[in-house]
Design a protein around this motif. Sequence first.
Motif, PDB file in Angstrom:
ATOM      1  N   LEU A  88       4.000   9.022   1.039  1.00 14.62           N
ATOM      2  CA  LEU A  88       4.555   9.623  -0.173  1.00 14.62           C
ATOM      3  C   LEU A  88       5.868  10.350   0.099  1.00 14.62           C
ATOM      4  CD1 LEU A  88       1.389  10.990  -1.991  1.00 14.62           C
ATOM      5  CD2 LEU A  88       2.299   8.683  -1.868  1.00 14.62           C
ATOM      6  N   ALA A  89       6.126  10.665   1.373  1.00 17.31           N
ATOM      7  CA  ALA A  89       7.369  11.358   1.698  1.00 17.31           C
ATOM      8  C   ALA A  89       8.497  10.371   1.985  1.00 17.31           C
ATOM      9  CB  ALA A  89       7.154  12.263   2.907  1.00 17.31           C
ATOM     10  N   MET A  90       8.167   9.069   2.026  1.00 21.17           N
ATOM     11  CA  MET A  90       9.177   8.068   2.403  1.00 21.17           C
ATOM     12  C   MET A  90      10.142   7.778   1.260  1.00 21.17           C
ATOM     13  SD  MET A  90       7.125   5.244   4.515  1.00 21.17           S
ATOM     14  CE  MET A  90       6.496   5.610   6.147  1.00 21.17           C
ATOM     15  N   SER A  91      11.363   7.356   1.634  1.00 21.19           N
ATOM     16  CA  SER A  91      12.310   6.894   0.630  1.00 21.19           C
ATOM     17  C   SER A  91      11.844   5.523   0.137  1.00 21.19           C
ATOM     18  CB  SER A  91      13.696   6.774   1.234  1.00 21.19           C
ATOM     19  OG  SER A  91      13.732   5.659   2.096  1.00 21.19           O
ATOM     20  N   LYS A  92      12.434   5.073  -0.958  1.00 24.21           N
ATOM     21  CA  LYS A  92      12.020   3.782  -1.528  1.00 24.21           C
ATOM     22  C   LYS A  92      12.221   2.634  -0.547  1.00 24.21           C
ATOM     23  CE  LYS A  92      11.421   4.178  -6.327  1.00 24.21           C
ATOM     24  NZ  LYS A  92      12.048   4.546  -7.576  1.00 24.21           N
ATOM     25  N   SER A  93      13.342   2.665   0.213  1.00 22.87           N
ATOM     26  CA  SER A  93      13.608   1.541   1.111  1.00 22.87           C
ATOM     27  C   SER A  93      12.699   1.605   2.335  1.00 22.87           C
ATOM     28  CB  SER A  93      15.084   1.511   1.514  1.00 22.87           C
ATOM     29  OG  SER A  93      15.389   2.649   2.275  1.00 22.87           O
ATOM     30  N   GLN A  94      12.400   2.824   2.803  1.00 25.30           N
ATOM     31  CA  GLN A  94      11.430   2.939   3.902  1.00 25.30           C
ATOM     32  C   GLN A  94      10.084   2.406   3.456  1.00 25.30           C
ATOM     33  OE1 GLN A  94      11.924   7.208   4.477  1.00 25.30           O
ATOM     34  NE2 GLN A  94      12.369   6.879   6.646  1.00 25.30           N
ATOM     35  N   MET A  95       9.713   2.762   2.223  1.00 22.53           N
ATOM     36  CA  MET A  95       8.424   2.341   1.687  1.00 22.53           C
ATOM     37  C   MET A  95       8.367   0.817   1.570  1.00 22.53           C
ATOM     38  SD  MET A  95       5.501   3.416   0.726  1.00 22.53           S
ATOM     39  CE  MET A  95       4.127   2.397   0.207  1.00 22.53           C
ATOM     40  N   ARG A  96       9.521   0.215   1.170  1.00 21.70           N
ATOM     41  CA  ARG A  96       9.535  -1.247   1.025  1.00 21.70           C
ATOM     42  C   ARG A  96       9.188  -1.934   2.325  1.00 21.70           C
ATOM     43  NH1 ARG A  96      13.741  -1.082  -2.711  1.00 21.70           N
ATOM     44  NH2 ARG A  96      15.315  -1.294  -1.111  1.00 21.70           N
ATOM     45  N   SER A  97       9.718  -1.426   3.443  1.00 20.43           N
ATOM     46  CA  SER A  97       9.404  -2.092   4.701  1.00 20.43           C
ATOM     47  C   SER A  97       7.977  -1.762   5.161  1.00 20.43           C
ATOM     48  CB  SER A  97      10.435  -1.759   5.781  1.00 20.43           C
ATOM     49  OG  SER A  97      10.628  -0.382   5.838  1.00 20.43           O
ATOM     50  N   MET A  98       7.446  -0.621   4.714  1.00 21.22           N
ATOM     51  CA  MET A  98       6.052  -0.293   5.051  1.00 21.22           C
ATOM     52  C   MET A  98       5.068  -1.208   4.340  1.00 21.22           C
ATOM     53  SD  MET A  98       5.561   1.966   7.256  1.00 21.22           S
ATOM     54  CE  MET A  98       3.818   2.311   7.056  1.00 21.22           C
ATOM     55  N   ARG A  99       5.495  -1.760   3.213  1.00 24.59           N
ATOM     56  CA  ARG A  99       4.583  -2.554   2.383  1.00 24.59           C
ATOM     57  C   ARG A  99       4.000  -3.747   3.121  1.00 24.59           C
ATOM     58  NH1 ARG A  99       4.129  -0.556  -2.365  1.00 24.59           N
ATOM     59  NH2 ARG A  99       5.833   0.548  -3.386  1.00 24.59           N
ATOM     60  N   LYS A 100       4.706  -4.164   4.152  1.00 30.99           N
ATOM     61  CA  LYS A 100       4.214  -5.245   4.998  1.00 30.99           C
ATOM     62  C   LYS A 100       2.798  -4.934   5.498  1.00 30.99           C
ATOM     63  CE  LYS A 100       5.335  -7.132   9.502  1.00 30.99           C
ATOM     64  NZ  LYS A 100       3.934  -6.974   9.788  1.00 30.99           N
ATOM     65  N   ASP A 101       2.548  -3.685   5.832  1.00 30.85           N
ATOM     66  CA  ASP A 101       1.267  -3.312   6.427  1.00 30.85           C
ATOM     67  C   ASP A 101       0.176  -3.041   5.402  1.00 30.85           C
ATOM     68  OD1 ASP A 101       2.238  -3.537   8.966  1.00 30.85           O
ATOM     69  OD2 ASP A 101       2.827  -1.429   9.109  1.00 30.85           O
ATOM     70  N   LEU A 102       0.570  -2.764   4.181  1.00 35.90           N
ATOM     71  CA  LEU A 102      -0.421  -2.433   3.154  1.00 35.90           C
ATOM     72  C   LEU A 102      -0.321  -3.442   2.022  1.00 35.90           C
ATOM     73  CD1 LEU A 102       1.219   0.635   3.766  1.00 35.90           C
ATOM     74  CD2 LEU A 102      -1.032   1.247   2.942  1.00 35.90           C
ATOM     75  N   GLN A 103      -1.322  -4.253   1.870  1.00 31.52           N
ATOM     76  CA  GLN A 103      -1.272  -5.266   0.822  1.00 31.52           C
ATOM     77  C   GLN A 103      -2.369  -5.036  -0.205  1.00 31.52           C
ATOM     78  OE1 GLN A 103       0.905  -7.763  -0.109  1.00 31.52           O
ATOM     79  NE2 GLN A 103       2.127  -6.406   1.175  1.00 31.52           N
ATOM     80  N   VAL A 104      -2.268  -5.758  -1.298  1.00 30.20           N
ATOM     81  CA  VAL A 104      -3.209  -5.546  -2.391  1.00 30.20           C
ATOM     82  C   VAL A 104      -3.627  -6.889  -2.987  1.00 30.20           C
ATOM     83  CG1 VAL A 104      -1.287  -5.178  -3.988  1.00 30.20           C
ATOM     84  CG2 VAL A 104      -3.551  -4.325  -4.601  1.00 30.20           C
ATOM     85  N   ILE A 105      -4.878  -6.979  -3.373  1.00 32.93           N
ATOM     86  CA  ILE A 105      -5.365  -8.142  -4.124  1.00 32.93           C
ATOM     87  C   ILE A 105      -5.878  -7.600  -5.447  1.00 32.93           C
ATOM     88  CG2 ILE A 105      -7.038 -10.024  -4.171  1.00 32.93           C
ATOM     89  CD1 ILE A 105      -7.147  -9.733  -1.059  1.00 32.93           C
ATOM     90  N   PHE A 106      -5.372  -8.164  -6.526  1.00 29.18           N
ATOM     91  CA  PHE A 106      -5.730  -7.623  -7.834  1.00 29.18           C
ATOM     92  C   PHE A 106      -6.941  -8.313  -8.430  1.00 29.18           C
ATOM     93  CE2 PHE A 106      -1.228  -6.367  -7.666  1.00 29.18           C
ATOM     94  CZ  PHE A 106      -1.374  -5.026  -7.940  1.00 29.18           C
ATOM     95  N   GLN A 107      -7.440  -7.688  -9.489  1.00 29.33           N
ATOM     96  CA  GLN A 107      -8.650  -8.174 -10.143  1.00 29.33           C
ATOM     97  C   GLN A 107      -8.471  -9.551 -10.778  1.00 29.33           C
ATOM     98  OE1 GLN A 107     -10.048  -5.605 -13.245  1.00 29.33           O
ATOM     99  NE2 GLN A 107     -11.790  -6.896 -13.681  1.00 29.33           N
ATOM    100  N   ASP A 108      -7.429  -9.661 -11.591  1.00 27.57           N
ATOM    101  CA  ASP A 108      -7.326 -10.845 -12.432  1.00 27.57           C
ATOM    102  C   ASP A 108      -6.433 -11.898 -11.779  1.00 27.57           C
ATOM    103  OD1 ASP A 108      -7.024 -12.733 -14.342  1.00 27.57           O
ATOM    104  OD2 ASP A 108      -6.440 -11.360 -15.945  1.00 27.57           O
ATOM    105  N   PRO A 109      -7.039 -12.964 -11.246  1.00 28.64           N
ATOM    106  CA  PRO A 109      -6.209 -13.953 -10.565  1.00 28.64           C
ATOM    107  C   PRO A 109      -5.319 -14.728 -11.529  1.00 28.64           C
ATOM    108  CG  PRO A 109      -8.452 -14.739 -10.720  1.00 28.64           C
ATOM    109  CD  PRO A 109      -8.448 -13.343 -11.279  1.00 28.64           C
ATOM    110  N   PHE A 110      -5.598 -14.572 -12.840  1.00 28.64           N
ATOM    111  CA  PHE A 110      -4.754 -15.259 -13.819  1.00 28.64           C
ATOM    112  C   PHE A 110      -3.494 -14.457 -14.106  1.00 28.64           C
ATOM    113  CE2 PHE A 110      -8.844 -17.071 -14.230  1.00 28.64           C
ATOM    114  CZ  PHE A 110      -8.612 -18.404 -14.510  1.00 28.64           C
TER     115      PHE A 110
END
Lengths: 329, 306
Positions: A88-110
Amino acid sequence: MMMTADQTKKPLLEVQNLKQHFPIKGGILGRTVNHVKAVDDVSFTIFEGETLSIVGESGCGKSTTGRAILRLDEPTSGSVFFEGKDLLAMSKSQMRSMRKDLQVIFQDPFASLNPRQSVAQILGEALAIQNIVPANQRRERIIELLSHVGLRPDQIDRFPHEFSGGQRQRIGIARALAMQPKLIICDEAVSALDVSIQAQVLNLLKSLQKEFKLTYLFISHDLGVVRHISDRVMVMYLGKVVEIADKKSLFDSPQHPYTQALLSAIPVPDVSKKQERIILRGDVPSPINPPQGCRFHTRCPLAVERCKTEVPALTNVHSTHQVACHLVP
Amino acid sequence: MFVYIVRRLLQMIPVLLGVILVVFLIMQMVPGDPAVLLAGEGASAETIAKIRTQLGLDQPVMVQYFHYVTDVMTGDLGTSLRSNLPVFDEIMARLPATIELAIASIFVTVVLGMVAGIISATKQYSAADITIMIVALLGVSLPSFWLGLSLIYYFSVKLQWFPVAGWGTWKHMVLPAITLGTAGAAIVARMTRSSMLDVVRQDYIRTARAKGLREQVIVYKHALKNALIPIITVVGLQFGFLLGGTVLVESVFAINGLGRLIVDAIRMRDLPVVQGGVLIASVIFVFVNLLVDVLYRYFNKRIDLN
């Protein structure tokens, strides 16, 4: 405060005092008149390689917690440490590169796959943006990913609408895997699927976890599914954690009256067993003005005076089981 | 795709026959006799009767219609009653200006409308959003002749940035294109905003964000591409209004286009020119519609045109 459940395990994600309050705008000038306290002061830890499930009824803040961790909605306050770094303390661009490590699968595959992109584009974009695989090897890697989730290489150029629900959810899983993440947040990942397909996808998730040493935060309202996949379970009610424990302990000896009521609602496939169902009275109160004291006291069959005034803290029942209830010694 | 286009082209035939019929009947019902107008004031009844026979106006309506349709089939739109030139040539002389005006206006509509709509959607409820929506409301409400005259007053007469009237250079185009494109831009802005807002709430936008894509890529590649379908529909329809709108705008800015040709022809009861002009305008509109449908296919792989 949260205790480390098992000292031998390394924490991967530590959530501390996470709050997500959505403003309610009102009046002609659009002033903020109140807040929906969707997630209110939630703390928990996920250890490497485990599956932690969050359960609770609709609107209790499960999905909001997941999205707040990923900053898909910006949380109001709190901190989320991933491998010791505060997301939460990261800048937007730092967070973007962190996203590699944290992924999400959503409920609705449609809804979670862009209808204008082919499978190759959906997966390729993920590989390209985080620069995981050089461009000339991407197609091979995509085919490999598809085979991991049980899809054929010749389906690579198809579009989402050409797949069934279960297949789409596999594409969603392949997309998450493409990043080689450490943590995957499964937000009701199987709720939209048929029961038979649910089992397939759950087993797929389990085997992928073993193969790639993944950690899951599994958000679900389906206790049967949770029982199947989890190592530990966290129960939420109206934006608060009411109980968190290892699976066995939680299902065998639930401590919180809310957890007991939830578990009593699981159908038992045995007619000879007489089931005592705890029926909760009334509706879930509004998260705009949640009840004082313990949030569950308005519906709790055991509530006493103290519950109406004092907010119960999470306390240890034993080293792997915490509960927030005044009545649990 | 090819089969689809051919089929659509064939389907145009009954549509165009219908258009000819409607225009033909309306002109029949309009009071006033072209033969009288042509003969001039004080002409004798014999002269008028002679002209009428020459033009075939003494024959039954159905026969006149049949003749006209068969002529159109061979590419002959008739001869102007006023100038005695072939209608086709008259129209072709005026068409380029109108097409230029229409393209310039649709450019204003699309660019202005979409940019405003995207800003509005990405900054929902901000001051920019509220301002754009108020301006858009004004844009739809202002009559084009009033807007045109106001623009002429400020930018041509007072500031002298652009010529007052006429056609030829890009400077001539600016004010008429803004006049004609504004209403469309306002509608497109509103459509873009609501369509984008719809799309950005979808899970696949969250997915894109979770991939770590930049916000611009999410907005333009993922959100806008999905939001385009209703926008294309509106733009396609706007083109129809635009063709109608050229009539007014060409009059205000004194542009010698198709719209003005048709208006003048109506005033003179120059039946062949009116019919030919409306027919050509309809053909253009029908083709634009086909283009819109083909674009649908391009932007939405799920729409199977066959």
